[in-house]
Design an enzyme around this catalytic site. Structure first.
Site, PDB file in Angstrom:
ATOM      1  N   CYS A 120      31.244  49.216  28.302  1.00 36.45           N
ATOM      2  CA  CYS A 120      29.841  49.009  28.682  1.00 36.45           C
ATOM      3  C   CYS A 120      29.749  48.196  29.970  1.00 36.45           C
ATOM      4  O   CYS A 120      29.265  47.055  29.967  1.00 36.45           O
ATOM      5  CB  CYS A 120      29.114  48.301  27.561  1.00 36.45           C
ATOM      6  SG  CYS A 120      29.077  49.281  26.087  1.00 36.45           S
ATOM      7  N   PRO A 144      61.149  42.805  43.499  1.00 34.97           N
ATOM      8  CA  PRO A 144      60.226  43.934  43.400  1.00 34.97           C
ATOM      9  C   PRO A 144      59.613  44.039  42.000  1.00 34.97           C
ATOM     10  O   PRO A 144      60.314  43.893  41.006  1.00 34.97           O
ATOM     11  CB  PRO A 144      61.117  45.148  43.681  1.00 34.97           C
ATOM     12  CG  PRO A 144      62.497  44.705  43.331  1.00 34.97           C
ATOM     13  CD  PRO A 144      62.558  43.222  43.554  1.00 34.97           C
TER      14      PRO A 144
HETATM   15  C1  LIG Z   1      56.233  35.488  43.399  1.00 38.10           C
HETATM   16  C2  LIG Z   1      56.087  36.952  43.285  1.00 38.10           C
HETATM   17  N1  LIG Z   1      57.180  37.720  43.371  1.00 38.10           N
HETATM   18  C3  LIG Z   1      57.108  39.057  43.245  1.00 38.10           C
HETATM   19  C4  LIG Z   1      55.893  39.686  43.041  1.00 38.10           C
HETATM   20  C5  LIG Z   1      55.879  41.183  42.883  1.00 38.10           C
HETATM   21  O1  LIG Z   1      55.085  41.841  43.775  1.00 38.10           O
HETATM   22  P1  LIG Z   1      55.042  43.437  43.745  1.00 38.10           P
HETATM   23  O2  LIG Z   1      54.714  43.852  42.362  1.00 38.10           O
HETATM   24  O3  LIG Z   1      53.976  43.779  44.703  1.00 38.10           O
HETATM   25  O4  LIG Z   1      56.409  43.906  44.146  1.00 38.10           O
HETATM   26  C6  LIG Z   1      54.724  38.931  42.956  1.00 38.10           C
HETATM   27  C7  LIG Z   1      53.420  39.577  42.741  1.00 38.10           C
HETATM   28  O5  LIG Z   1      52.374  39.006  42.664  1.00 38.10           O
HETATM   29  C8  LIG Z   1      54.821  37.510  43.081  1.00 38.10           C
HETATM   30  O6  LIG Z   1      53.750  36.732  43.001  1.00 38.10           O
END
Ligand SMILES: Cc1ncc(COP(=O)(O)O)c(C=O)c1O
Length: 439
Positions: free
Chosen positions: A364, A294
Site C-alpha cells: 500500500c 566486491p
Molecule cells: C565498506 C564497503 N565495502 C564493500 C562494499 C560493496 O560494494 P558493492 O556491493 O557495490 O561492491 C560496500 C557497499 O556499501 C561497503 O560499504
C-alpha cells in the site's frame, strides 16, 4: 536483458536458469521466489580471486556480505577461498554459521556497538576497520578481556567519489564514513592507535562508491592510498601491512549498463593490481597485502526474482501496470533510490517484447514499484515475470511490510535446486509478538 551464462531461453520458450525451467521452479517453490545461480557466483569469484593471486600475489577478495548474507553463500564463498566483510554481529554470526573462518572476516560499521566489537574479538575476527574515534578504546578493552592483540585497519576518506560513470575527486568532508586524509583527521586517528597496547595497526581501507564502471576511479584511489602509506612511513615511521580498496564494481541492471563477463571483472582486478604494483615500486614501499571487497558484482547477476502476474491495469495513454505478487517488501530498491531493472515474461520468453509496462508490487505505497516503463512481452494474470540482477541488496533489504512474508531463496546448479533460505510461515511471522497482560 542479460541472458548470459546459464540464463537462457529453452526449447519450450521459457526462461531457464542453472539448467532448470523457471516455470518448473515456480511450480515447485511458488512465487515470489528468489533464485541464485551457483555457476555465476563461482565463475566471478574465481575470476576475482585468481586474477588477484596471479597479478598481485598476496591479497584477498572479501565478499561484501551485506549484498547477500546467508549461511550457504558464506559456505560457497569460503570454499572458493574468499574472505568476507561483515557489518554487524548478525552478519558475523551468519558467516560463522556458514563455516567462514573468523580470521578471514573484516568488520565494518560507522557505529559498531560494544557488543558487536566484543563478539568479533571474542571469536577471533581477522580485522576490525576503525571508523570512529570512540572505537579504539572499545576494541582495546575487548582485546584485553580476551587476551589478544586485535588487528585493525582504519577507514579513510580519500576524496574520491565514484558512482556509475561519474568520477569526482572531491574535498567533501561530509561523509558518515571514514577519516579524511585531506583534513589530517586520518593522521590523528592512526597515530592515536599506538596509545593502545592491545591493538595492532595493520593498514588502511577505503570504499569509493558503488556501481562503478570507470576503472580509473580505482586507479586513482590506489594512487592516493599508496601515497598515504608513503606519508605514514616518512612522516610518522608507521608501517602499513594491509591496503583494502573496498568494492563498488558495477553490474548490469538494464541495457544502459555494460554487460560484464567474469573476464571483465578480472580486468578490474588486473588494473587495480597493476596500479598498486606500480605505485609501491615507484615509492619504494613494501608491498601491502591487498584486499578488495566486491559485493554486488559477485552476486547481483546470479539472481533473478520470479513473480506471478496478478492485476493488469491499463490507464490508456498513461501507463500499463502489471501488479506482481512481490513488491517493496522483497525489493525496496526502487522505493529507496529509483533503481532500474530489466525483466522478461518467463513463460513467454521466446515471444517479442510488445509492451511498455510498469511492474508494481502489492504494497500500500504508490512508490511500491519494481521497474517503471520497461519493455516486456504482453502478459495476463497467472503469467510468470522474471526480474534480472536481483541477487544483491534485495533479499538482504527485505522486510515484512504490509504483513508479507519474506520470499524463500533457492540456489540452482546443473539442473538441481534447493532452498538456501526456507519459506517463512505465518507462525514464524508472529513468534516474537507478545500481548502484555495489561492489554
Ligand atoms: C565498506 C564497503 N565495502 C564493500 C562494499 C560493496 O560494494 P558493492 O556491493 O557495490 O561492491 C560496500 C557497499 O556499501 C561497503 O560499504
Amino acid at each position: 536483458m542479460n541472458l548470459r551464462d546459464t540464463l537462457k531461453i529453452n526449447g519450450a520458450g521459457h526462461l531457464e536458469i542453472g539448467g532448470i525451467d523457471t516455470v518448473d521452479l515456480c511450480r515447485q517453490y511458488g512465487t515470489p521466489l528468489y533464485a541464485l545461480d551457483y555457476a555465476y557466483i563461482k565463475k566471478v569469484a574465481t575470476a576475482f580471486g585468481e586474477t588477484l593471486r596471479k597479478q598481485y600475489g598476496k591479497g584477498a577478495v572479501a565478499f561484501a556480505s551485506k549484498a547477500f548474507s546467508a549461511t550457504a553463500v558464506y559456505k560457497l564463498i569460503s570454499d572458493l577461498g574468499l574472505f568476507s566483510d561483515v557489518v554487524s554481529k548478525g552478519e558475523m554470526y551468519t558467516a560463522l554459521k556458514g563455516g567462514m573462518a573468523a580470521e578471514k572476516l573484516v568488520m565494518h560499521g560507522n557505529n559498531k556497538q560494544d557488543y558487536e566489537i566484543d563478539y568479533a574479538v571474542m571469536n577471533g575476527i581477522g580485522y576490525i576497520v576503525v571508523d570512529s574515534t570512540d572505537e579504539p578504546e572499545i576494541i582495546d578493552n575487548a582485546a584485553k578481556k580476551y587476551g589478544v592483540i586485535q588487528k585493525v585497519l582504519v577507514r579513510l576518506n580519500p576524496g574520491v567519489e565514484a558512482h556509475t560513470h561519474h568520477l569526482v575527486q572531491t574535498a567533501r568532508e561530509d561523509s558518515k564514513f571514514g577519516f579524511s586524509i585531506k583534513s589530517g583527521d586520518a593522521d590523528t586517528a592512526i597515530k592515536r592507535l599506538f596509545d593502545y597496547k592491545n591493538i595492532r595497526f595493520s593498514g588502511i581501507h577505503c570504499h569509493i562508491g558503488s556501481q562503478i564502471f570507470d576503472r580509473n576511479a580505482f586507479g586513482l584511489a590506489a594512487h592516493i592510498m599508496t601515497d598515504y602509506i608513503c606519508k605514514l612511513r616518512d612522516e610518522f615511521g608507521i608501517t602499513t601491512d594491509v591496503l583494502n580498496l573496498g568494492g563498488g564494481f558495477g553490474v548490469h541492471y538494464t541495457d544502459k549498463d555494460p554487460l560484464y563477463t567474469a573476464e571483465d571483472y578480472a580486468g578490474y582486478v588486473d588494473f587495480i593490481a597493476e596500479a598498486v604494483n606500480r605505485n609501491v615500486a615507484e615509492k619504494k614501499i613494501p608491498k601491502p597485502f591487498l584486499i578488495i571487497e566486491p559485493g554486488r558484482s559477485l552476486i547481483a547477476e546470479s539472481g533473478i526474482t520470479l513473480y506471478t502476474v496478478g492485476t493488469v491495469k491499463d490507464i490508456k495513454g498513461i501507463k500499463k501496470y502489471y501488479a506482481i505478487d512481490g513488491g517493496m517488501f522483497e525489493n525496496p530498491r526502487y522505493a529507496l533510490y529509483r533503481s532500474e531493472y530489466s525483466a522478461i515474461v518467463a513463460n513467454k520468453a521466446g515471444e517479442p517484447f510488445g509492451e511498455t509496462v510498469t511492474l508494481t508490487g502489492k504494497c500500500c505505497e504508490s512508490g511500491d514499484m519494481i521497474a517503471v516503463d520497461i519493455p516486456l512481452q504482453k502478459a495476463v494474470r497467472g503469467d510468470i515475470v522474471a526480474v534480472f540482477s536481483t541477487g544483491a541488496y534485495n533479499y538482504s533489504m527485505s522486510s515484512h511490510y504490509n504483513g508479507n512474508l519474506t520470499p524463500p531463496v533457492v540456489m540452482v546448479k546443473d539442473g538441481k535446486s534447493d532452498y538456501i533460505i526456507k519459506p517463512e510461515s505465518y507462525e514464524d511471522f508472529v513468534k516474537n509478538h507478545n500481548i502484555p497482560d495489561f492489554i
